[in-house]
Design an enzyme around this catalytic site. Structure first.
Site, PDB file in Angstrom:
ATOM      1  N   ASP A 226       0.346  -1.288  -0.034  1.00 21.47           N
ATOM      2  CA  ASP A 226       0.190  -0.227  -0.326  1.00 21.47           C
ATOM      3  C   ASP A 226       0.673   0.796  -0.035  1.00 21.47           C
ATOM      4  O   ASP A 226       1.260   1.710   1.143  1.00 21.47           O
ATOM      5  CB  ASP A 226      -0.727   0.598   1.608  1.00 21.47           C
ATOM      6  CG  ASP A 226      -1.768  -1.399   1.022  1.00 21.47           C
ATOM      7  OD1 ASP A 226      -1.938  -2.160   0.839  1.00 21.47           O
ATOM      8  OD2 ASP A 226      -2.960  -0.417   1.582  1.00 21.47           O
TER       9      ASP A 226
ATOM     10  N   LYS B 175      -6.984   3.013  -4.088  1.00 23.96           N
ATOM     11  CA  LYS B 175      -7.928   3.692  -1.820  1.00 23.96           C
ATOM     12  C   LYS B 175      -7.768   4.892  -1.805  1.00 23.96           C
ATOM     13  O   LYS B 175      -6.325   5.703  -1.975  1.00 23.96           O
ATOM     14  CB  LYS B 175      -6.568   2.928  -1.322  1.00 23.96           C
ATOM     15  CG  LYS B 175      -6.342   2.774   0.147  1.00 23.96           C
ATOM     16  CD  LYS B 175      -5.472   2.426   1.253  1.00 23.96           C
ATOM     17  CE  LYS B 175      -4.799   2.070   2.293  1.00 23.96           C
ATOM     18  NZ  LYS B 175      -3.889   1.351   3.142  1.00 23.96           N
TER      19      LYS B 175
ATOM     20  N   LYS C 273     -10.446  -0.258  -2.349  1.00 27.17           N
ATOM     21  CA  LYS C 273     -10.115   0.174  -0.958  1.00 27.17           C
ATOM     22  C   LYS C 273     -10.544   1.519  -0.599  1.00 27.17           C
ATOM     23  O   LYS C 273      -9.953   1.963   0.135  1.00 27.17           O
ATOM     24  CB  LYS C 273      -8.924  -0.428  -0.843  1.00 27.17           C
ATOM     25  CG  LYS C 273      -8.527  -1.270   0.984  1.00 27.17           C
ATOM     26  CD  LYS C 273      -7.503  -0.671   1.369  1.00 27.17           C
ATOM     27  CE  LYS C 273      -7.515  -1.245   2.455  1.00 27.17           C
ATOM     28  NZ  LYS C 273      -5.376  -1.943   3.217  1.00 27.17           N
TER      29      LYS C 273
END
Length: 319
Positions: A155, A219, A255
């Site tokens: 991430d 995300k 996400k």
């Protein structure tokens, strides 16, 4: 509110230079903020039947990236988190495992051991999370360390300063370099920190920029700022991945992270997914929740549906 874009052939050329990338991103349709927020709010009011709620809760559990990203994290805490991800409810083995645990790079090896053999993934934040303020080589070393320790997913955070200054090609090149550092061993989630991007137009541009650069997931947030995932910014990103697949044939996950704390919240987001991109994204390979406290509420609501009553406060562990 569809996001239209040039054909797939044209997309091959939009990253050729800073000027072509800027022209493409600023050529995306402007976001109707009032319409976006109204649609997100409208979808959030939909009710679902008890049987569907039970399914939705289990689906949400299976989509959780169970997260600890604190300076006080210890190997013991990460091992406990891994055990909870594998077996969220020790009193009910029918409860699904979570999708992943998410930790700092130095805790990846501990997390990997804790979930070994379970199918639960290990995600690692990287690239000088959460601010992203470091030289590129430092960021890439961060990624390589995480992957070498066994991270299944990385991430990363974008350089918001560069993005807001209009240096889109710099941000694009950095994402491409991080993707290469993952080496095919780890899927890449690209965090925009939507709360710092100021406008919905910027969130749309960041979404397309991340996908053009090879993001496997886009995300919303780090969970470390005041404004994190919201129904509106997640809806906007879902529209972007829908339209990107329509243009390129490439599916990208989404996400939302930060601020999603209750089963009611999670179900609202699942309705957004179902109504915007459909069943193809209703799977933890393509949709995740970045959360720490959400899992506890999902487990409490799950038990309430099964037994008709809420358990005491000691029913779930405090993370």
């Amino acid at each position: 509110m569809p996001t239209t874009a040039p054909t797939a052939n044209a997309l091959a050329d939009v990253t050729a230079s800073d000027s072509t990338l800027r022209r493409f991103l600023h050529g995306l349709p402007g976001v109707d903020a009032v319409g976006l927020e109204a649609r997100a709010a409208s979808l959030g009011t939909r009710s679902i039947k008890t049987t569907a709620k039970a399914y939705a809760i289990d689906l949400a559990i299976s989509m959780v990236d169970l997260t600890t990203l604190e300076g006080a994290d210890t190997p013991g805490k990460v091992r406990a988190l891994g055990a909870k991800a594998v077996l969220p409810d020790p009193t009910d083995r029918t409860a699904p495992a979570t999708a992943a645990v998410c930790v700092y790079p130095d805790m990846v090896a501990v997390a990997k051991q804790a979930v070994a053999g379970s199918g639960v993934k290990v995600a690692s934040v990287a690239t000088a999370f959460p601010a992203g303020r470091a030289a590129l080589e430092v960021k890439l070393a961060d990624v390589r360390d995480a992957v070498a320790a066994g991270a299944d997913e990385v991430d990363m955070v974008i350089d918001r300063g560069a993005f807001l200054a209009g240096k889109y090609l710099k941000v694009y090149d950095e994402i491409v370099a991080v993707k290469e550092a993952c080496g095919g061993a780890a899927r890449l989630k690209v965090i925009f920190e939507t709360g710092e991007l100021s406008t919905y137009d910027n969130i749309r541009r960041a979404s397309w920029l991340g996908m053009l650069a090879g993001a496997d997931f886009i995300k919303t947030s780090t969970g470390k700022v005041a404004v994190n995932a919201t129904p509106a910014n997640t809806l906007l990103m879902l529209e972007a991945v829908r339209d990107f697949r329509a243009q390129t044939g490439v599916q990208v996950g989404v996400k939302p992270a930060g601020g999603i704390r209750t089963s009611k919240d999670a179900i609202k987001f699942l309705v957004l997914v179902n109504e915007t991109v459909g069943e193809d994204w209703l799977d933890n390979h393509w949709f995740r929740f970045g959360a720490s406290s959400l899992l506890n509420d999902l487990l409490m609501q799950r038990q309430k549906l099964a037994t008709g009553r809420y358990s005491g406060p000691d029913y779930v562990t405090v993370d």
